[in-house]
Design a protein around this motif. Structure first.
Motif, PDB file in Angstrom:
ATOM      1  N   ARG A  56       0.857  -1.486   0.004  1.00 39.34           N
ATOM      2  CA  ARG A  56      -0.027   0.012  -0.017  1.00 39.34           C
ATOM      3  C   ARG A  56       1.006   1.329  -0.068  1.00 39.34           C
ATOM      4  O   ARG A  56       0.544   2.064  -0.732  1.00 39.34           O
ATOM      5  CB  ARG A  56      -0.916   0.035   1.103  1.00 39.34           C
ATOM      6  CG  ARG A  56      -2.031  -0.988   1.025  1.00 39.34           C
ATOM      7  CD  ARG A  56      -2.647  -1.358   2.576  1.00 39.34           C
ATOM      8  NE  ARG A  56      -3.207  -0.195   2.974  1.00 39.34           N
ATOM      9  CZ  ARG A  56      -4.444   0.081   3.005  1.00 39.34           C
ATOM     10  NH1 ARG A  56      -5.446  -0.817   2.398  1.00 39.34           N
ATOM     11  NH2 ARG A  56      -4.907   1.331   3.687  1.00 39.34           N
ATOM     12  N   ARG A  57       1.778   1.254   0.716  1.00 37.40           N
ATOM     13  CA  ARG A  57       2.824   2.244   0.758  1.00 37.40           C
ATOM     14  C   ARG A  57       3.399   2.696  -0.348  1.00 37.40           C
ATOM     15  O   ARG A  57       3.460   3.768  -1.025  1.00 37.40           O
ATOM     16  CB  ARG A  57       4.043   2.244   1.828  1.00 37.40           C
ATOM     17  CG  ARG A  57       4.904   3.385   1.878  1.00 37.40           C
ATOM     18  CD  ARG A  57       5.863   3.073   3.171  1.00 37.40           C
ATOM     19  NE  ARG A  57       6.933   2.157   2.920  1.00 37.40           N
ATOM     20  CZ  ARG A  57       6.802   0.911   3.244  1.00 37.40           C
ATOM     21  NH1 ARG A  57       5.942   0.449   4.034  1.00 37.40           N
ATOM     22  NH2 ARG A  57       8.000   0.006   3.069  1.00 37.40           N
ATOM     23  N   VAL A  58       3.982   1.795  -1.301  1.00 37.90           N
ATOM     24  CA  VAL A  58       4.442   2.042  -2.682  1.00 37.90           C
ATOM     25  C   VAL A  58       3.125   2.323  -3.693  1.00 37.90           C
ATOM     26  O   VAL A  58       3.482   3.228  -4.594  1.00 37.90           O
ATOM     27  CB  VAL A  58       5.265   0.427  -3.144  1.00 37.90           C
ATOM     28  CG1 VAL A  58       5.621   0.650  -4.748  1.00 37.90           C
ATOM     29  CG2 VAL A  58       6.251   0.032  -2.369  1.00 37.90           C
ATOM     30  N   ARG A  59       2.188   1.638  -3.384  1.00 36.85           N
ATOM     31  CA  ARG A  59       1.085   2.009  -4.318  1.00 36.85           C
ATOM     32  C   ARG A  59       0.768   3.567  -4.084  1.00 36.85           C
ATOM     33  O   ARG A  59       0.592   4.285  -5.219  1.00 36.85           O
ATOM     34  CB  ARG A  59      -0.101   1.298  -4.177  1.00 36.85           C
ATOM     35  CG  ARG A  59      -1.540   1.627  -4.893  1.00 36.85           C
ATOM     36  CD  ARG A  59      -2.600   0.998  -3.965  1.00 36.85           C
ATOM     37  NE  ARG A  59      -2.700   1.783  -2.482  1.00 36.85           N
ATOM     38  CZ  ARG A  59      -3.768   1.386  -1.912  1.00 36.85           C
ATOM     39  NH1 ARG A  59      -4.533   0.221  -1.942  1.00 36.85           N
ATOM     40  NH2 ARG A  59      -4.065   1.948  -0.698  1.00 36.85           N
ATOM     41  N   ASP A  60       0.627   3.885  -2.969  1.00 31.98           N
ATOM     42  CA  ASP A  60       0.212   5.428  -2.781  1.00 31.98           C
ATOM     43  C   ASP A  60       1.403   6.535  -3.177  1.00 31.98           C
ATOM     44  O   ASP A  60       1.045   7.564  -3.947  1.00 31.98           O
ATOM     45  CB  ASP A  60      -0.310   5.479  -1.528  1.00 31.98           C
ATOM     46  CG  ASP A  60      -1.419   4.726  -1.000  1.00 31.98           C
ATOM     47  OD1 ASP A  60      -2.201   4.435  -1.924  1.00 31.98           O
ATOM     48  OD2 ASP A  60      -1.624   4.717   0.203  1.00 31.98           O
ATOM     49  N   ALA A  61       2.704   6.063  -2.855  1.00 32.16           N
ATOM     50  CA  ALA A  61       3.986   6.940  -3.275  1.00 32.16           C
ATOM     51  C   ALA A  61       4.058   6.939  -4.850  1.00 32.16           C
ATOM     52  O   ALA A  61       4.451   8.056  -5.170  1.00 32.16           O
ATOM     53  CB  ALA A  61       4.885   6.282  -2.498  1.00 32.16           C
ATOM     54  N   GLU A  62       3.776   5.838  -5.513  1.00 33.71           N
ATOM     55  CA  GLU A  62       4.228   5.963  -6.760  1.00 33.71           C
ATOM     56  C   GLU A  62       2.581   6.126  -7.770  1.00 33.71           C
ATOM     57  O   GLU A  62       3.039   6.210  -9.095  1.00 33.71           O
ATOM     58  CB  GLU A  62       4.729   4.687  -7.085  1.00 33.71           C
ATOM     59  CG  GLU A  62       5.987   4.460  -6.468  1.00 33.71           C
ATOM     60  CD  GLU A  62       6.953   3.250  -7.030  1.00 33.71           C
ATOM     61  OE1 GLU A  62       6.374   2.582  -8.032  1.00 33.71           O
ATOM     62  OE2 GLU A  62       7.949   3.024  -6.286  1.00 33.71           O
ATOM     63  N   GLY A  63       1.677   6.318  -7.224  1.00 34.58           N
ATOM     64  CA  GLY A  63       0.668   6.783  -7.648  1.00 34.58           C
ATOM     65  C   GLY A  63      -0.116   5.428  -8.652  1.00 34.58           C
ATOM     66  O   GLY A  63      -0.526   5.759  -9.873  1.00 34.58           O
ATOM     67  N   TRP A  64       0.077   4.425  -8.320  1.00 34.58           N
ATOM     68  CA  TRP A  64      -0.394   3.112  -9.119  1.00 34.58           C
ATOM     69  C   TRP A  64      -1.862   3.211  -9.467  1.00 34.58           C
ATOM     70  O   TRP A  64      -2.196   2.433 -10.405  1.00 34.58           O
ATOM     71  CB  TRP A  64       0.094   1.980  -8.237  1.00 34.58           C
ATOM     72  CG  TRP A  64       1.448   1.546  -8.337  1.00 34.58           C
ATOM     73  CD1 TRP A  64       2.373   2.267  -9.027  1.00 34.58           C
ATOM     74  CD2 TRP A  64       2.220   0.387  -7.779  1.00 34.58           C
ATOM     75  NE1 TRP A  64       3.688   1.596  -8.893  1.00 34.58           N
ATOM     76  CE2 TRP A  64       3.456   0.578  -8.042  1.00 34.58           C
ATOM     77  CE3 TRP A  64       1.775  -0.547  -6.906  1.00 34.58           C
ATOM     78  CZ2 TRP A  64       4.603  -0.307  -7.540  1.00 34.58           C
ATOM     79  CZ3 TRP A  64       2.549  -1.681  -6.553  1.00 34.58           C
ATOM     80  CH2 TRP A  64       3.892  -1.548  -6.853  1.00 34.58           C
ATOM     81  N   LEU A  65      -2.780   3.621  -8.778  1.00 31.59           N
ATOM     82  CA  LEU A  65      -4.034   3.905  -9.150  1.00 31.59           C
ATOM     83  C   LEU A  65      -4.268   4.734 -10.020  1.00 31.59           C
ATOM     84  O   LEU A  65      -4.412   5.971  -9.405  1.00 31.59           O
ATOM     85  CB  LEU A  65      -5.134   3.481  -7.679  1.00 31.59           C
ATOM     86  CG  LEU A  65      -5.067   2.117  -7.163  1.00 31.59           C
ATOM     87  CD1 LEU A  65      -5.659   2.117  -5.653  1.00 31.59           C
ATOM     88  CD2 LEU A  65      -5.456   0.947  -7.968  1.00 31.59           C
ATOM     89  N   THR A  66      -4.596   4.384 -10.984  1.00 33.21           N
ATOM     90  CA  THR A  66      -5.201   5.772 -12.067  1.00 33.21           C
ATOM     91  C   THR A  66      -6.695   5.753 -12.500  1.00 33.21           C
ATOM     92  O   THR A  66      -7.235   6.887 -12.927  1.00 33.21           O
ATOM     93  CB  THR A  66      -4.217   5.992 -13.146  1.00 33.21           C
ATOM     94  OG1 THR A  66      -4.569   4.453 -13.898  1.00 33.21           O
ATOM     95  CG2 THR A  66      -2.651   5.847 -12.705  1.00 33.21           C
ATOM     96  N   GLU A  67      -7.242   4.725 -12.153  1.00 32.91           N
ATOM     97  CA  GLU A  67      -8.827   4.461 -12.731  1.00 32.91           C
ATOM     98  C   GLU A  67      -9.750   4.027 -11.527  1.00 32.91           C
ATOM     99  O   GLU A  67     -10.653   4.299 -11.539  1.00 32.91           O
ATOM    100  CB  GLU A  67      -8.827   3.584 -13.815  1.00 32.91           C
ATOM    101  CG  GLU A  67      -7.928   4.210 -15.269  1.00 32.91           C
ATOM    102  CD  GLU A  67      -8.229   3.351 -16.355  1.00 32.91           C
ATOM    103  OE1 GLU A  67      -9.139   2.397 -16.233  1.00 32.91           O
ATOM    104  OE2 GLU A  67      -7.613   3.224 -17.270  1.00 32.91           O
ATOM    105  N   ARG A  68      -9.026   3.572 -10.541  1.00 32.84           N
ATOM    106  CA  ARG A  68      -9.982   3.121  -9.286  1.00 32.84           C
ATOM    107  C   ARG A  68      -9.374   3.785  -8.141  1.00 32.84           C
ATOM    108  O   ARG A  68      -8.163   4.454  -8.143  1.00 32.84           O
ATOM    109  CB  ARG A  68      -9.552   1.388  -9.195  1.00 32.84           C
ATOM    110  CG  ARG A  68     -10.098   0.747 -10.398  1.00 32.84           C
ATOM    111  CD  ARG A  68      -9.920  -0.954  -9.962  1.00 32.84           C
ATOM    112  NE  ARG A  68      -8.307  -1.017 -10.017  1.00 32.84           N
ATOM    113  CZ  ARG A  68      -7.992  -2.138  -9.471  1.00 32.84           C
ATOM    114  NH1 ARG A  68      -8.646  -3.003  -8.876  1.00 32.84           N
ATOM    115  NH2 ARG A  68      -6.421  -2.330  -9.604  1.00 32.84           N
ATOM    116  N   THR A  69     -10.301   3.862  -7.256  1.00 33.91           N
ATOM    117  CA  THR A  69      -9.795   4.420  -5.960  1.00 33.91           C
ATOM    118  C   THR A  69      -9.064   3.032  -4.876  1.00 33.91           C
ATOM    119  O   THR A  69      -9.503   1.995  -5.204  1.00 33.91           O
ATOM    120  CB  THR A  69     -11.161   5.093  -5.096  1.00 33.91           C
ATOM    121  OG1 THR A  69     -11.944   3.910  -5.125  1.00 33.91           O
ATOM    122  CG2 THR A  69     -11.960   5.988  -6.142  1.00 33.91           C
ATOM    123  N   ALA A  70      -8.414   3.559  -3.883  1.00 39.47           N
ATOM    124  CA  ALA A  70      -7.827   2.769  -3.120  1.00 39.47           C
ATOM    125  C   ALA A  70      -9.079   2.041  -2.262  1.00 39.47           C
ATOM    126  O   ALA A  70      -9.933   2.924  -1.764  1.00 39.47           O
ATOM    127  CB  ALA A  70      -6.830   3.482  -2.012  1.00 39.47           C
TER     128      ALA A  70
END
Length: 316
Positions: free
Chosen positions: A295-309
């Protein structure tokens, strides 16, 4: 009495099956081509089946060879994993976390493993390539700590696991270098589906193929002309594409190889593959560390571009 099959023979077979080239497989195994060819002939004789179709231009797997490849990979992963686990067991303060990932998830899982190591150096991640349905089943049975999987509706409830939205992976069209869109900024989805499309071999590719057909259908189009890979569920070299026989779908990680032999361009409109992190539930301290790192990497690198966390639990 059937002659026994040696692990060495299976390793040789897998190398040839993945490379589809005896010379390249021999280089990978650090042996000469002659003993490799002899070992494959001996294996075919011992099994009583033909594993490869050999021509002057190419090497391809037969149906029997494709079946043996899938099973051999699993056998070798299990054995190599067992050996690694035994070796690690001598470290009193270590824990081994089995984390699976799909063919398109290599870069994602590597970043997660790196983040785990930075936060919890006493934990060791053992990475395994696996298809989504099997990954979900193994996470649910606690055979794996976690897995990077394709988003699967109701997976949390069905398998009794935790599911976190992880990444919207941009997809690229793999095109022959001579294709009219190979040097363009993007290829229209309609132009892509008008070509013959290379899909992963089924049943291993069932989940991805069904998803892709649904996405294409949402654009009012259909995949009418398709062919299936012969070498494995996915072969990142995309040999039929490089030979000009088809187009396919890849991710940036696959296209980054300078020797890929094909062009990779974005879709218009853009397409992305939804990936989730499936983790065992209830979670141990070590599994919690995996989830936090992801989750930390996901949020830091902006992995979600079409869906919400979002997080789904078995009771949701």
């Amino acid at each position: 009495m059937d002659p026994p099959i040696e692990l060495r023979q299976l390793r040789y077979f897998v190398a040839v099956a993945e490379e589809l080239h005896f010379g390249h497989a021999a280089e990978r195994l650090h042996i000469s081509q002659s003993p490799l060819s002899r070992a494959i002939r001996d294996l075919e004789r011992d099994l009583g089946v033909v594993l490869f179709v050999r021509t002057t231009r190419r090497v391809e797997l037969t149906d029997a060879g494709s079946l043996l490849l899938e099973r051999s990979r699993r056998v070798l992963v299990e054995i190599d994993g067992a050996i690694a686990d035994v070796r690690r067991s001598g470290r009193p303060d270590s824990a081994v976390l089995g984390i699976a990932y799909g063919p398109f998830g290599g870069t994602v899982v590597a970043r997660i493993a790196e983040a785990i190591g930075a936060e919890r150096p006493e934990l060791t991640a053992r990475l395994e390539e696996e298809v989504t349905p099997e990954s979900l089943r193994r996470v649910g049975s606690h055979d794996l700590s976690a897995a990077v999987v394709m988003a699967s509706p109701a997976a949390a409830r069905r398998y009794g696991i935790r599911v976190d939205a992880l990444r919207d992976e941009p997809l690229l069209a793999a095109l022959p270098a001579s294709h009219r869109f190979a040097s363009e900024a993007a290829i229209p989805v309609g132009a892509f589906v008008a070509e013959r499309v290379l899909l992963p071999r089924e049943p291993q590719g069932n989940t991805f193929n069904a998803w892709l057909r649904t996405v294409i259908g949402a654009h009012g189009l259909e995949l009418d002309r398709t062919i299936k890979t012969l070498s494995a569920s996915w072969d990142r070299r995309m040999l039929p594409v490089a030979r000009g026989e088809a187009v396919s779908v890849v991710v940036a990680e696959w296209a980054a190889d300078a020797t890929s032999g094909f062009a990779a361009v974005p879709f218009d409109p853009p397409l992305s593959l939804p990936m989730d992190l499936a983790s065992s539930w209830p979670a141990s301290d070590a599994v919690d560390a995996v989830v936090r790192a992801a989750r930390r990497v996901r949020d830091a690198e902006g992995w979600l571009t079409e869906r919400t966390a979002r997080t789904e639990l078995p009771g949701d």
